[in-house]
Scaffold this motif. Sequence first.
Motif, PDB file in Angstrom:
ATOM      1  N   ARG A  37      46.407 -89.494  45.986  1.00 53.89           N
ATOM      2  CA  ARG A  37      47.658 -89.668  46.741  1.00 53.89           C
ATOM      3  C   ARG A  37      48.670 -90.480  45.940  1.00 53.89           C
ATOM      4  O   ARG A  37      49.866 -90.167  45.925  1.00 53.89           O
ATOM      5  N   LYS A  38      48.206 -91.518  45.282  1.00 50.91           N
ATOM      6  CA  LYS A  38      49.109 -92.322  44.441  1.00 50.91           C
ATOM      7  C   LYS A  38      49.670 -91.477  43.302  1.00 50.91           C
ATOM      8  O   LYS A  38      50.865 -91.558  42.976  1.00 50.91           O
ATOM      9  N   LEU A  39      48.820 -90.663  42.690  1.00 50.43           N
ATOM     10  CA  LEU A  39      49.269 -89.802  41.594  1.00 50.43           C
ATOM     11  C   LEU A  39      50.277 -88.774  42.091  1.00 50.43           C
ATOM     12  O   LEU A  39      51.261 -88.483  41.396  1.00 50.43           O
ATOM     13  N   ALA A  40      50.053 -88.216  43.286  1.00 55.00           N
ATOM     14  CA  ALA A  40      50.979 -87.217  43.827  1.00 55.00           C
ATOM     15  C   ALA A  40      52.367 -87.807  44.034  1.00 55.00           C
ATOM     16  O   ALA A  40      53.377 -87.188  43.700  1.00 55.00           O
ATOM     17  N   VAL A  41      52.426 -89.021  44.567  1.00 59.00           N
ATOM     18  CA  VAL A  41      53.724 -89.667  44.792  1.00 59.00           C
ATOM     19  C   VAL A  41      54.447 -89.893  43.467  1.00 59.00           C
ATOM     20  O   VAL A  41      55.639 -89.580  43.316  1.00 59.00           O
ATOM     21  N   CYS A  42      53.742 -90.424  42.468  1.00 54.45           N
ATOM     22  CA  CYS A  42      54.370 -90.705  41.164  1.00 54.45           C
ATOM     23  C   CYS A  42      54.757 -89.426  40.445  1.00 54.45           C
ATOM     24  O   CYS A  42      55.831 -89.355  39.818  1.00 54.45           O
ATOM     25  N   TYR A  43      53.904 -88.403  40.531  1.00 54.18           N
ATOM     26  CA  TYR A  43      54.199 -87.166  39.805  1.00 54.18           C
ATOM     27  C   TYR A  43      55.430 -86.482  40.373  1.00 54.18           C
ATOM     28  O   TYR A  43      56.306 -86.034  39.614  1.00 54.18           O
ATOM     29  N   PHE A  44      55.548 -86.384  41.681  1.00 58.19           N
ATOM     30  CA  PHE A  44      56.704 -85.699  42.251  1.00 58.19           C
ATOM     31  C   PHE A  44      57.955 -86.561  42.197  1.00 58.19           C
ATOM     32  O   PHE A  44      59.068 -86.034  42.257  1.00 58.19           O
ATOM     33  N   THR A  45      57.801 -87.872  42.051  1.00 65.67           N
ATOM     34  CA  THR A  45      58.953 -88.708  41.734  1.00 65.67           C
ATOM     35  C   THR A  45      59.493 -88.355  40.350  1.00 65.67           C
ATOM     36  O   THR A  45      60.712 -88.264  40.139  1.00 65.67           O
ATOM     37  N   LEU A  46      58.581 -88.132  39.404  1.00 60.16           N
ATOM     38  CA  LEU A  46      58.995 -87.690  38.068  1.00 60.16           C
ATOM     39  C   LEU A  46      59.655 -86.320  38.120  1.00 60.16           C
ATOM     40  O   LEU A  46      60.679 -86.082  37.458  1.00 60.16           O
ATOM     41  N   VAL A  47      59.095 -85.397  38.905  1.00 61.67           N
ATOM     42  CA  VAL A  47      59.666 -84.059  39.014  1.00 61.67           C
ATOM     43  C   VAL A  47      61.081 -84.123  39.585  1.00 61.67           C
ATOM     44  O   VAL A  47      62.001 -83.448  39.092  1.00 61.67           O
ATOM     45  N   MET A  48      61.281 -84.935  40.616  1.00 63.86           N
ATOM     46  CA  MET A  48      62.623 -85.072  41.189  1.00 63.86           C
ATOM     47  C   MET A  48      63.583 -85.704  40.182  1.00 63.86           C
ATOM     48  O   MET A  48      64.760 -85.328  40.110  1.00 63.86           O
ATOM     49  N   HIS A  49      63.088 -86.653  39.402  1.00 64.64           N
ATOM     50  CA  HIS A  49      63.916 -87.260  38.356  1.00 64.64           C
ATOM     51  C   HIS A  49      64.343 -86.211  37.325  1.00 64.64           C
ATOM     52  O   HIS A  49      65.499 -86.198  36.881  1.00 64.64           O
ATOM     53  N   LEU A  50      63.433 -85.315  36.965  1.00 65.81           N
ATOM     54  CA  LEU A  50      63.762 -84.253  36.016  1.00 65.81           C
ATOM     55  C   LEU A  50      64.784 -83.288  36.598  1.00 65.81           C
ATOM     56  O   LEU A  50      65.672 -82.810  35.887  1.00 65.81           O
ATOM     57  N   GLU A  51      64.660 -82.981  37.894  1.00 63.92           N
ATOM     58  CA  GLU A  51      65.621 -82.091  38.528  1.00 63.92           C
ATOM     59  C   GLU A  51      67.026 -82.696  38.519  1.00 63.92           C
ATOM     60  O   GLU A  51      68.013 -82.011  38.250  1.00 63.92           O
ATOM     61  N   GLU A 109      68.193 -84.965  36.416  1.00 68.41           N
ATOM     62  CA  GLU A 109      68.680 -84.972  35.040  1.00 68.41           C
ATOM     63  C   GLU A 109      69.140 -83.592  34.596  1.00 68.41           C
ATOM     64  O   GLU A 109      70.125 -83.447  33.873  1.00 68.41           O
ATOM     65  N   GLN A 110      68.426 -82.565  35.044  1.00 67.72           N
ATOM     66  CA  GLN A 110      68.779 -81.207  34.640  1.00 67.72           C
ATOM     67  C   GLN A 110      70.141 -80.805  35.200  1.00 67.72           C
ATOM     68  O   GLN A 110      70.936 -80.148  34.526  1.00 67.72           O
ATOM     69  N   HIS A 111      70.429 -81.181  36.443  1.00 65.55           N
ATOM     70  CA  HIS A 111      71.713 -80.821  37.046  1.00 65.55           C
ATOM     71  C   HIS A 111      72.871 -81.593  36.414  1.00 65.55           C
ATOM     72  O   HIS A 111      74.014 -81.141  36.454  1.00 65.55           O
ATOM     73  N   GLN A 112      72.589 -82.729  35.825  1.00 63.87           N
ATOM     74  CA  GLN A 112      73.646 -83.510  35.196  1.00 63.87           C
ATOM     75  C   GLN A 112      74.001 -83.002  33.810  1.00 63.87           C
ATOM     76  O   GLN A 112      75.077 -83.302  33.293  1.00 63.87           O
ATOM     77  N   HIS A 113      73.106 -82.235  33.182  1.00 57.97           N
ATOM     78  CA  HIS A 113      73.370 -81.715  31.842  1.00 57.97           C
ATOM     79  C   HIS A 113      74.340 -80.547  31.900  1.00 57.97           C
ATOM     80  O   HIS A 113      74.512 -79.885  32.925  1.00 57.97           O
ATOM     81  N   ARG A 114      74.943 -80.264  30.780  1.00 53.85           N
ATOM     82  CA  ARG A 114      75.862 -79.142  30.690  1.00 53.85           C
ATOM     83  C   ARG A 114      75.096 -77.826  30.764  1.00 53.85           C
ATOM     84  O   ARG A 114      73.942 -77.746  30.360  1.00 53.85           O
ATOM     85  N   PRO A 115      75.730 -76.757  31.253  1.00 51.87           N
ATOM     86  CA  PRO A 115      75.065 -75.445  31.251  1.00 51.87           C
ATOM     87  C   PRO A 115      74.809 -74.967  29.828  1.00 51.87           C
ATOM     88  O   PRO A 115      75.567 -75.270  28.918  1.00 51.87           O
ATOM     89  N   TYR A 116      73.727 -74.238  29.660  1.00 56.21           N
ATOM     90  CA  TYR A 116      73.338 -73.797  28.326  1.00 56.21           C
ATOM     91  C   TYR A 116      74.317 -72.756  27.794  1.00 56.21           C
ATOM     92  O   TYR A 116      74.952 -72.025  28.538  1.00 56.21           O
ATOM     93  N   HIS A 117      74.438 -72.695  26.468  1.00 57.00           N
ATOM     94  CA  HIS A 117      75.317 -71.737  25.812  1.00 57.00           C
ATOM     95  C   HIS A 117      74.542 -70.484  25.442  1.00 57.00           C
ATOM     96  O   HIS A 117      73.315 -70.444  25.481  1.00 57.00           O
ATOM     97  N   LYS A 118      75.287 -69.469  25.057  1.00 55.94           N
ATOM     98  CA  LYS A 118      74.635 -68.223  24.646  1.00 55.94           C
ATOM     99  C   LYS A 118      73.817 -68.472  23.381  1.00 55.94           C
ATOM    100  O   LYS A 118      74.260 -69.139  22.463  1.00 55.94           O
TER     101      LYS A 118
END
Length: 343
Positions: free
Chosen positions: A121-135, A137-146
């Motif tokens: 349970r502790k691992l699940a909370v930390c892992y999905f906190t990391l996943v949300m952090h990645l999401e 960060e991904q939305h803050q980055h610029r869209p990819y180029h061709k």
Amino acid sequence: MCVLNHRGRQSLGNSLSPAHLDTYRSSVMKRRGDCVTLDDVKQVAVSLLQENYSLPIPLCFLDVLKSKELDDVLATLLLYLSCFFEHKSLENKPKHLMTLDLIPQHQLKAEPLAKKEIAKRKLAVCYFTLVMHLEIEQHQHRPYHKGQMSSNSTEWLLHASLYSFFCYVAWVTFGRKDLRDIQDEVGRLLYSDTFNTAVGNRTDGDSELTSTVSNGSLKMGDADPKEIKCSGTFKQRMPQRRLTLNNILNQRSPLMVTLFPTPKERSSYLFLGIQAKRQSSLQAEHCDTEALTEQLNQQLARARFGILGKSWRQFSCDALIPYKEQKINGNAAEDEAHEPGSG
């Protein structure tokens, strides 16, 4: 993973170069203390990733590597694996060495199993906190180029890199032992059954790629060189029984089930057999979950898993291999060199 650029050639997009990872490793080596820390193990795992991983590592992996969320995931993963190995050693112990009294025997088995569930349970909370952090960060980055990788490809490569990185961190921390058990258990936690390496190992049987450890380094068994480069981790496997698309889409990883159980999963004891119900009731009676949670919290705060916290003098500077093992392996290599006909 590969896209075509404007000249019609394959391009892997933006990926980490060895220089990026070498810079990270050297920065960790400069601030090394007297005892082995998680950062020290991370830089050794990065080195193993460079040596044994053939897929491109996306640039965002370096930012994740320095994040606090990743450190929390690694700490809880090591806590869970310590409970996992404790429970496994108890399960593998011969019955004649255990007490003959039924109640103490169930109590002896109940505590490690309960600790595994709490740590998961502790691992699940930390892992999905990391996943949300990645999401985020991904939305803050610029869209990819061709000509660059799409966001889906980058996300897939990042999670593939993180899986191998998790396995290397745990393997180095626990003295470079039980690599296959670590790979299977981490894969079982992170992926659903369709994409689960542990399920694939059971269906493939003896034909599965086998790995051995010699002198603290990886050695693969007889297999296709292409499979060796990818460490056999993401090899396509066909289950014995073909599942429907609806079943595959509704499958979830054990970590997801732990964090967001369905009503059926929350009341799984209603669907157990009579013998399983008796065992679960005995385990519930003989476990003080509050005391076990406090014990795991203290263990997590100390972060003394495997080689963590031990003096640097016991290990080699680059690979964190104990000097005793190096000496033993070195003597064995000398003996083989002096055997008749070894030249």
